[in-house]
Design a protein around this motif. Structure first.
Motif, PDB file in Angstrom:
ATOM      1  N   GLY A  82       0.822  -1.203   0.000  1.00 56.72           N
ATOM      2  CA  GLY A  82       0.000   0.000   0.000  1.00 56.72           C
ATOM      3  C   GLY A  82       0.850   1.244   0.000  1.00 56.72           C
ATOM      4  N   GLU A  83       0.229   2.343  -0.354  1.00 59.88           N
ATOM      5  CA  GLU A  83       0.926   3.620  -0.401  1.00 59.88           C
ATOM      6  C   GLU A  83      -0.058   4.706  -0.007  1.00 59.88           C
ATOM      7  N   ILE A  84       0.415   5.615   0.819  1.00 55.38           N
ATOM      8  CA  ILE A  84      -0.391   6.778   1.201  1.00 55.38           C
ATOM      9  C   ILE A  84       0.317   8.012   0.656  1.00 55.38           C
ATOM     10  N   ALA A 101      -4.998   6.811  -0.379  1.00 55.83           N
ATOM     11  CA  ALA A 101      -4.399   5.495  -0.126  1.00 55.83           C
ATOM     12  C   ALA A 101      -4.734   4.564  -1.273  1.00 55.83           C
TER      13      ALA A 101
END
Length: 107
Positions: A82-84, A101
């Motif tokens: 995941g990436e925010i 996100a």
């Protein structure tokens, strides 16, 4: 005198496969032969470390052979990523801040 033999076994044995997990699994799955039609010898369990197939070969007491195919396609040992993201790194912000996100599950 005449002798009659009536106990000749030419019937191949049969068995079923049970799995330690049938839902999505993030660990190994163990397949076990069960419900054999008679006493059998051979490998009775197999550990799957990934999604693949395995053929159980077995023999009954009379020497007849049987086999059954076990297939596992529910192992996913790859963790999702995941990436925010937000505004530019180091920016000073006030008030409401919106974050985005995203997630990916490739397993």
């Amino acid at each position: 005198t005449t002798a009659t033999v009536t106990n000749i076994d030419k019937t191949p044995p049969t068995a079923s496969v049970e799995y330690s997990s049938t839902g999505f699994a993030n660990q190994d799955v163990i397949a076990t032969l069960t419900g054999a039609s008679e006493s059998i010898t051979g490998t009775l369990t197999h550990t799957f470390t990934g999604n693949t197939s395995y053929t159980f070969d077995f023999t009954d007491l009379a020497g007849n052979t049987g086999s059954v195919l076990a297939t596992v396609n529910n192992i996913d040992k790859t963790a999702p990523t995941g990436e925010i993201t937000s505004h530019a790194s180091g920016a000073y912000l006030r008030g409401t801040v919106t974050l985005t996100a995203t997630g990916v599950d490739t397993g």
